[in-house]
Design an enzyme around this catalytic site. Structure first.
Site, PDB file in Angstrom:
ATOM      1  CE1 TYR A  19      -4.028  -1.958   0.027  1.00 17.31           C
ATOM      2  CE2 TYR A  19      -2.789  -3.355   1.525  1.00 17.31           C
ATOM      3  CZ  TYR A  19      -3.870  -3.160   0.693  1.00 17.31           C
ATOM      4  OH  TYR A  19      -4.786  -4.170   0.518  1.00 17.31           O
TER       5      TYR A  19
ATOM      6  CG  ASN B 109      -6.083  -7.535   1.911  1.00 17.26           C
ATOM      7  OD1 ASN B 109      -6.884  -7.627   0.993  1.00 17.26           O
ATOM      8  ND2 ASN B 109      -5.372  -6.428   2.109  1.00 17.26           N
ATOM      9  N   GLY B 110      -8.507 -10.038   2.863  1.00  8.62           N
ATOM     10  CA  GLY B 110      -9.937 -10.151   2.596  1.00  8.62           C
ATOM     11  C   GLY B 110     -10.572  -8.887   2.079  1.00  8.62           C
TER      12      GLY B 110
ATOM     13  CG  MET C  97     -13.176  -7.006   5.627  1.00  5.80           C
ATOM     14  SD  MET C  97     -13.489  -7.726   7.266  1.00  5.80           S
ATOM     15  CE  MET C  97     -14.685  -6.559   7.925  1.00  5.80           C
TER      16      MET C  97
ATOM     17  CD  GLU D  72     -12.464 -10.642   8.654  1.00  4.44           C
ATOM     18  OE1 GLU D  72     -12.365 -11.708   8.018  1.00  4.44           O
ATOM     19  OE2 GLU D  72     -11.532  -9.809   8.748  1.00  4.44           O
TER      20      GLU D  72
ATOM     21  CG  HIS E 151      -4.570  -6.816  10.657  1.00  8.32           C
ATOM     22  ND1 HIS E 151      -5.777  -6.797  11.345  1.00  8.32           N
ATOM     23  CD2 HIS E 151      -4.860  -7.242   9.410  1.00  8.32           C
ATOM     24  CE1 HIS E 151      -6.746  -7.208  10.544  1.00  8.32           C
ATOM     25  NE2 HIS E 151      -6.209  -7.488   9.366  1.00  8.32           N
TER      26      HIS E 151
ATOM     27  N   GLY F   1       3.241   0.587   6.737  1.00  6.91           N
ATOM     28  CA  GLY F   1       2.591   0.338   8.016  1.00  6.91           C
ATOM     29  C   GLY F   1       3.509   0.367   9.209  1.00  6.91           C
TER      30      GLY F   1
ATOM     31  CG  ASN G 130      -9.943  -5.407   8.710  1.00  4.53           C
ATOM     32  OD1 ASN G 130     -10.846  -5.138   9.506  1.00  4.53           O
ATOM     33  ND2 ASN G 130      -9.764  -6.614   8.250  1.00  4.53           N
TER      34      ASN G 130
ATOM     35  CG  PHE H 275      -6.153  -2.378   3.263  1.00  2.00           C
ATOM     36  CD1 PHE H 275      -6.606  -1.537   2.267  1.00  2.00           C
ATOM     37  CD2 PHE H 275      -6.966  -3.437   3.640  1.00  2.00           C
ATOM     38  CE1 PHE H 275      -7.841  -1.726   1.661  1.00  2.00           C
ATOM     39  CE2 PHE H 275      -8.199  -3.640   3.044  1.00  2.00           C
ATOM     40  CZ  PHE H 275      -8.644  -2.777   2.053  1.00  2.00           C
TER      41      PHE H 275
END
EC number: 1.1.3.6
Length: 552
Positions: A66, A164-165, A167, A406, A492, A520, A530, A532
């Site tokens: 990111y 990742n998922g 979210m 989550e 995370h 991060g 979450n 990101f």
């Protein structure tokens, strides 16, 4: 970091800074690829010229997650030829099955980074291990092990966005102000949060479709049991294209989010960074990406700029070449773990000895705890489950049990009656990265026992649900038997090079003008959701300042 450190950075920056003209002079590295006749919709449009030993580049970004993707886009839009160095591969070539990524139920070598076996967070079911042997390969998901925790990280062009998922959660404003008091929250919430959401392609699920589809029965069951115990639930935005998912359910397109794909990559539907920020950077014609290269050293170069040593690896992880290039500016975007390890090592070994003593401090696991509950047969979760989470239990305002959980899928392809949760707890525990002179490696001081505070918070929530429902925990998901809590891993990782402590208030390493941190590692250990989107927004804010003050 004090104001005096920031002022000192401003004073010294002019001495060693490189002008924008000097930056543009490095265009020769990518000159052969700038005049592209057309652009694809992914970062594969970026020239893949491999850096050569002795090259000089205006801007080098270490990592393509990111922070790195934001840095690459904003630098290239400012006219700066930019080189990304990525340890993983570019995920743009299908395998023998015609797919780029493998699914979770039938993983192969593409699943894991240089491992002989898969390493899923849910490792067992009803007494049986569910991880599978695979061939060693530069796969997409890494589980990097330290003495007290393993850290899941994405490997490849796009970093964590690949695995990742999706979210895309905005943190509570009062908590954001608590953890990052030096950042103007008005500016962040009014300017950079909307910008990042747009850039990432954030969207929301059609709630009417959610309520009716069999694919989200697991989430509705998790919501129902939480609400019956008095807990608040909330829909959560995502970067997975929910209109595409509707077409999956209708049988109109190839299934991905409804086809058992997520932690080893999605073949369709997900707006990962290679399709958003990195694709936009590629479209400028000024981005070049070098894959399968691992940076091992950064030090001041003779004259000006920084000497960057890197190892080129093959698809089995063997080192095939060592190169040294010079960069006028270096942007550290290797993630919380990668950036922290590299900078701690550089300071300890005397390559960047003047780095702040704060480098390596303040690491946390975002309070990650995973747990499963066994529902009654009348509260089924469904044999068909989307892999993309859309809902969470929000108990953050409760000072005795501040968690955001989550409601996670368990897409086993059969009815399990399991409600699975990935909880983010307000665990205050932190650790540090430190150089081990005996091994020559960087250790992380996190102990598994530091998760106990997070477990205690999560337990208050899920004990209440179990008591109300007359249900129990599943104790067979994270070990053979009798292990309730998934407390030995994190998805995370945050911190290690904290904003306004190890860096100035915009991610500059003030002792070394021209070195920046954009990932991060700047975020102090826990963001409550979450992370990101927060990482993306912070990178947007910092790059605005860096480009306007240091480059243009």
């Amino acid at each position: 970091m004090t104001d005096s450190r920031a002022n000192r950075a401003d004073a010294t920056r002019g001495v060693a800074s490189v002008s924008r003209r000097r930056f543009l002079a490095g265009a020769g590295l990518t000159a052969g690829a700038i005049a592209l006749s057309s652009m694809s919709t992914s970062a594969s449009a970026a020239p893949s010229r491999t850096l050569a030993d002795g090259d000089r580049v205006p801007a080098l970004v270490i990592g393509s997650g990111y922070g790195g993707a934001v840095a690459a886009l904003r630098l290239t839009q400012a006219g700066i030829p930019t080189q990304i160095v990525e340890m993983g591969r570019s995920w743009d070539t299908p395998g023998s099955d015609g797919k780029i990524f493998c699914g979770m139920l039938n993983p192969d070598k593409r699943s894991m980074w240089l491992a002989d076996k898969t390493d899923q967070p849910v490792s067992n079911f009803m007494g049986f291990g569910i991880n599978k042997s695979i061939d060693r390969y530069v796969g997409v998901l890494d589980s990097e092990r330290f003495s007290g925790i393993k850290v899941y990280q994405g490997r490849g062009v796009g970093g964590g966005s690949l695995v990742n998922g999706g979210m895309a959660v905005t943190p509570k404003r009062n908590y954001f102000e608590e953890i990052l008091p030096s950042v103007d929250s008005n500016e962040m919430y009014n300017k950079y949060f909307p910008r990042a959401n747009t850039g990432l392609g954030v969207n929301n699920i059609d709630q009417a479709w959610f309520e009716s589809t069999e694919w989200y029965k697991f989430a509705r069951t998790g919501r129902k049991t939480a609400q019956r115990s008095g807990f608040t639930t909330a829909f959560v935005p995502n970067v997975y294209d929910f209109e595409y998912m509707k077409k999956e359910a209708a049988g109109q397109v190839t299934k991905s989010g409804l086809g058992g794909e997520v932690i080893y990559g999605n073949n369709a539907g997900k707006k990962s960074l290679d399709k958003t920020y990195l694709a936009q950077a590629a479209a400028t014609g000024k981005l070049t990406i070098t894959t399968l290269h691992r940076v091992t050293k950064v030090a001041p170069a003779t004259g000006s700029g920084y000497s960057v040593t890197m190892e080129q690896i093959d698809e089995q992880g063997n080192v095939v070449a060592t190169k040294v290039v010079t960069a006028d500016r270096v942007f550290f975007a290797a993630g919380s773990v990668g950036t922290s390890k590299l900078l701690v090592s550089m300071k300890a070994q005397g390559h960047l000895p003047n780095l702040s003593s704060q480098v390596g401090e303040g690491w946390g696991n975002n309070g990650n705890i995973m747990v499963g509950r066994a529902n009654h047969m009348w509260d089924a979760t469904g044999s068909k489950q989307a892999t993309i989470p859309t809902m969470g239990i929000d108990n953050w305002a409760d000072p005795t049990a501040p968690i955001f959980a989550e409601i996670a899928p368990l897409p086993a392809g059969l009815e399990t009656y399991v409600s699975l949760y990935l909880a983010i707890t307000k665990n205050p525990e932190r650790a540090r990265f430190q150089f081990n002179s005996g091994t020559g490696k960087v250790d992380l001081t996190w102990a598994q026992s530091q998760n106990q505070k997070g477990i205690d918070m999560a337990k208050k929530v899920f004990d209440k649900i179990n008591q109300k429902e007359g249900t129990i925990y599943r104790t067979d998901l994270f070990g053979v038997y009798f292990k309730t809590w998934g407390d030995d891993f994190t998805y995370h990782p945050l911190g290690g090079v904290l904003l306004n402590k190890a860096t100035d208030n915009f991610g500059r390493l003030p002792e070394y003008p021209g070195l920046y941190v954009v990932d991060g590692s700047l975020v102090p250990g826990n963001v409550g959701v979450n992370p990101f989107v927060t990482i993306t927004r912070l990178a947007e804010r910092n790059m605005d300042k860096i480009i306007s003050s240091d480059i243009q």
